[in-house]
Design an enzyme around this catalytic site. Structure first.
Site, PDB file in Angstrom:
ATOM      1  N   ASP A  48       8.474  12.946   8.879  1.00  0.00           N
ATOM      2  CA  ASP A  48       7.067  13.108   8.456  1.00  0.00           C
ATOM      3  C   ASP A  48       6.625  11.636   8.039  1.00  0.00           C
ATOM      4  OD1 ASP A  48       4.759  15.077   7.278  1.00  0.00           O
ATOM      5  OD2 ASP A  48       4.981  13.205   5.884  1.00  0.00           O
ATOM      6  N   TYR A  53       1.776   4.428   5.589  1.00  0.00           N
ATOM      7  CA  TYR A  53       2.923   4.330   4.890  1.00  0.00           C
ATOM      8  C   TYR A  53       3.697   2.884   5.343  1.00  0.00           C
ATOM      9  CZ  TYR A  53       3.411   9.064   3.843  1.00  0.00           C
ATOM     10  OH  TYR A  53       2.929  10.597   3.616  1.00  0.00           O
ATOM     11  N   LYS A  78      -0.129  10.359  10.254  1.00  0.00           N
ATOM     12  CA  LYS A  78      -1.586  10.835   9.824  1.00  0.00           C
ATOM     13  C   LYS A  78      -2.500   9.658  10.027  1.00  0.00           C
ATOM     14  CE  LYS A  78       1.400  12.971   6.276  1.00  0.00           C
ATOM     15  NZ  LYS A  78       2.474  12.409   5.904  1.00  0.00           N
ATOM     16  N   HIS A 109      -5.299  12.657   6.740  1.00  0.00           N
ATOM     17  CA  HIS A 109      -4.440  12.481   5.289  1.00  0.00           C
ATOM     18  C   HIS A 109      -5.172  13.160   4.446  1.00  0.00           C
ATOM     19  CE1 HIS A 109      -0.707   9.735   4.433  1.00  0.00           C
ATOM     20  NE2 HIS A 109      -1.129  10.824   3.265  1.00  0.00           N
TER      21      HIS A 109
HETATM   22  N1  LIG Z   1      -0.026  14.148   2.609  1.00  0.00           N
HETATM   23  C1  LIG Z   1       0.017  13.424   1.654  1.00  0.00           C
HETATM   24  O1  LIG Z   1      -0.761  13.086   1.031  1.00  0.00           O
HETATM   25  C2  LIG Z   1       1.450  12.913   1.122  1.00  0.00           C
HETATM   26  C3  LIG Z   1       1.673  12.453  -0.171  1.00  0.00           C
HETATM   27  C4  LIG Z   1       2.977  12.294  -0.823  1.00  0.00           C
HETATM   28  C5  LIG Z   1       4.185  12.591   0.079  1.00  0.00           C
HETATM   29  N2  LIG Z   1       4.112  12.933   1.561  1.00  0.00           N
HETATM   30  C6  LIG Z   1       5.129  13.438   2.519  1.00  0.00           C
HETATM   31  O2  LIG Z   1       5.886  14.383   1.776  1.00  0.00           O
HETATM   32  C7  LIG Z   1       7.287  13.699   1.468  1.00  0.00           C
HETATM   33  C8  LIG Z   1       8.036  14.365   0.286  1.00  0.00           C
HETATM   34  O3  LIG Z   1       7.617  13.833  -0.716  1.00  0.00           O
HETATM   35  P1  LIG Z   1       7.693  12.579  -1.969  1.00  0.00           P
HETATM   36  O4  LIG Z   1       8.479  11.590  -1.055  1.00  0.00           O
HETATM   37  O5  LIG Z   1       6.278  12.080  -2.282  1.00  0.00           O
HETATM   38  O6  LIG Z   1       8.528  13.147  -3.106  1.00  0.00           O
HETATM   39  P2  LIG Z   1       9.590  14.263  -3.252  1.00  0.00           P
HETATM   40  O7  LIG Z   1      10.380  14.414  -1.833  1.00  0.00           O
HETATM   41  O8  LIG Z   1       9.230  15.315  -3.885  1.00  0.00           O
HETATM   42  O9  LIG Z   1      10.713  13.093  -4.114  1.00  0.00           O
HETATM   43  C9  LIG Z   1      11.050  12.182  -3.744  1.00  0.00           C
HETATM   44  C10 LIG Z   1      11.769  11.426  -5.019  1.00  0.00           C
HETATM   45  O10 LIG Z   1      13.024  12.595  -5.277  1.00  0.00           O
HETATM   46  C11 LIG Z   1      14.156  11.635  -5.296  1.00  0.00           C
HETATM   47  N3  LIG Z   1      15.226  12.528  -4.696  1.00  0.00           N
HETATM   48  C12 LIG Z   1      15.453  12.954  -3.554  1.00  0.00           C
HETATM   49  N4  LIG Z   1      16.308  13.956  -3.426  1.00  0.00           N
HETATM   50  C13 LIG Z   1      16.980  14.113  -4.613  1.00  0.00           C
HETATM   51  C14 LIG Z   1      17.962  14.935  -5.016  1.00  0.00           C
HETATM   52  N5  LIG Z   1      18.805  15.675  -4.024  1.00  0.00           N
HETATM   53  N6  LIG Z   1      18.180  14.774  -6.160  1.00  0.00           N
HETATM   54  C15 LIG Z   1      17.435  14.083  -7.277  1.00  0.00           C
HETATM   55  N7  LIG Z   1      16.544  13.159  -6.739  1.00  0.00           N
HETATM   56  C16 LIG Z   1      16.058  13.328  -5.533  1.00  0.00           C
HETATM   57  C17 LIG Z   1      14.036  10.341  -4.537  1.00  0.00           C
HETATM   58  O11 LIG Z   1      14.739   9.247  -4.947  1.00  0.00           O
HETATM   59  P3  LIG Z   1      15.792   8.456  -3.924  1.00  0.00           P
HETATM   60  O12 LIG Z   1      14.898   8.193  -2.771  1.00  0.00           O
HETATM   61  O13 LIG Z   1      16.239   7.296  -4.815  1.00  0.00           O
HETATM   62  O14 LIG Z   1      16.786   9.586  -3.574  1.00  0.00           O
HETATM   63  C18 LIG Z   1      12.414  10.212  -4.605  1.00  0.00           C
HETATM   64  O15 LIG Z   1      12.335   9.694  -6.100  1.00  0.00           O
HETATM   65  C19 LIG Z   1       6.932  12.002   1.683  1.00  0.00           C
HETATM   66  O16 LIG Z   1       8.144  11.400   1.993  1.00  0.00           O
HETATM   67  C20 LIG Z   1       5.996  12.315   2.459  1.00  0.00           C
HETATM   68  O17 LIG Z   1       6.174  12.230   3.999  1.00  0.00           O
HETATM   69  C21 LIG Z   1       2.448  13.386   1.709  1.00  0.00           C
END
Ligand SMILES: NC(=O)c1ccc[n+]([C@@H]2O[C@H](COP(=O)([O-])OP(=O)(O)OC[C@H]3O[C@@H](n4cnc5c(N)ncnc54)[C@H](OP(=O)(O)O)[C@@H]3O)[C@@H](O)[C@H]2O)c1
Length: 276
Positions: A48, A53, A78, A109
């Site tokens: 994704d 990004y 997106k 988005h």
């Molecule tokens: N449509 C939208 O508006 C929107 C907005 C935000 C995100 N997204 C999408 O959703 C995806 C996921 O959301 P997100 O990246 O915002 O947040 P997330 O996946 O909830 O959290 C990522 C954070 O958690 C940490 N983490 C990952 N695995 C872990 C584990 N097993 N134990 C402890 N900590 C862990 C990562 O650190 P490290 O990298 O240091 O491991 C990072 O700081 C995004 O990458 C993106 O593709 C979409």
């Protein structure tokens, strides 16, 4: 390479989507090829990304270098906010950066309700889908009024709505409306982006201890068992593997219910009504 048996969910246009993938928000463009290569090697097949990004080129390079057949990959990108009136050109740029002939899923988005251009953008996405260069189209961060408007004015139902969703912020109204209309929910920020202290909550640590798994694995399992599509992000290979290693246990109904009860309007991202 391993390819764990990630379940697929059916979308309303007859296609399917792997329920667990890998997100690349805040993955540094310079490091993206290495990080997505790690993710593919660990076994992820669903990536994704988004134009904003800034890492579509790196994602595309990793996909190409992997040698994995295109039909085994599921790629989402997106449309960014400043291109809602210019979606066909923005889509071409994304496809070009990814080095792909098609994406599996293309999303608007954010709705930007004050600008009132999302219906125009949605109509452009419909044409892109008709061309076959996006196999499916959907939306992100849409609330009920915007979903209602898209359905009323176009009759074309998004396959997914990608929204901030984790145990502390479940958006029940938009989730219920989406599901009533056959729109699958994708959870962004599934781990609370590391901003909400989800992984330390006793309900979650107790379930982790009971199953011999980590708190992050419990939260990912809660998303899966709740029927959400989920793509946690990590820069670290060992966490990528951890987040994918969630198919050898099952939360009990009581554990799912106690995690669902953590709802506390704990938004960590922007309010879609305020993004303009
Ligand atoms: N449509 C939208 O508006 C929107 C907005 C935000 C995100 N997204 C999408 O959703 C995806 C996921 O959301 P997100 O990246 O915002 O947040 P997330 O996946 O909830 O959290 C990522 C954070 O958690 C940490 N983490 C990952 N695995 C872990 C584990 N097993 N134990 C402890 N900590 C862990 C990562 O650190 P490290 O990298 O240091 O491991 C990072 O700081 C995004 O990458 C993106 O593709 C979409």
């Amino acid at each position: 390479m391993t390819s764990p048996n990630v379940p697929t969910l059916q979308l309303n246009n007859g296609t399917t989507i792997p329920q667990l993938g890998f997100g690349v928000f805040k993955v540094d463009p310079e490091e993206t090829t290495r990080i997505v290569t790690d993710a593919l090697e660990v076994g992820y097949r669903h990536i994704d990304t988004a134009a904003i990004y800034g890492n579509e080129v790196g994602v595309g390079q990793a996909l190409a270098a992997s040698g994995i057949p295109r039909e085994e990959l599921y790629v989402t990108t997106k449309l960014w906010n400043d291109r809602q009136t210019d979606a066909p050109a923005a889509f071409d740029e994304s496809l070009d950066k990814l080095g792909l002939d098609y994406v599996d899923l293309y999303l608007i988005h954010w709705p930007l309700p004050q600008r009132e251009t999302y219906v125009q953008a949605w109509k452009a996405l419909e044409k892109i889908a008709e061309s076959g260069r996006a196999k499916s189209i959907g939306v992100s961060n849409f609330l009920v009024p915007q979903l209602e408007k898209v359905l009323a004015e176009t009759g074309v139902v998004p396959v997914v709505n990608q929204i901030e969703l984790h145990p502390a912020h479940q958006q029940p109204a938009v989730t219920a409306y989406s599901r009533e209309h056959g729109i699958q929910i994708e959870s962004w920020g599934p781990l609370g982006q590391g901003k909400y202290p989800l992984l330390e909550l006793p309900v979650i640590t107790a379930a982790a201890e009971a199953h011999g798994k980590t708190p992050a694995q419990v939260v990912i399992r809660w998303h899966l068992q709740s029927g959400f599509i989920v793509f946690p992000k990590s820069n670290r290979r060992e966490r990528m593997a951890e987040n994918l290693d969630v198919f050898d246990f099952e939360l009990t109904d009581a554990e799912v219910a106690s995690i669902t009860a953590l709802e506390s309007a704990g938004r960590v991202g922007a309010d879609p009504n305020e993004v303009n």
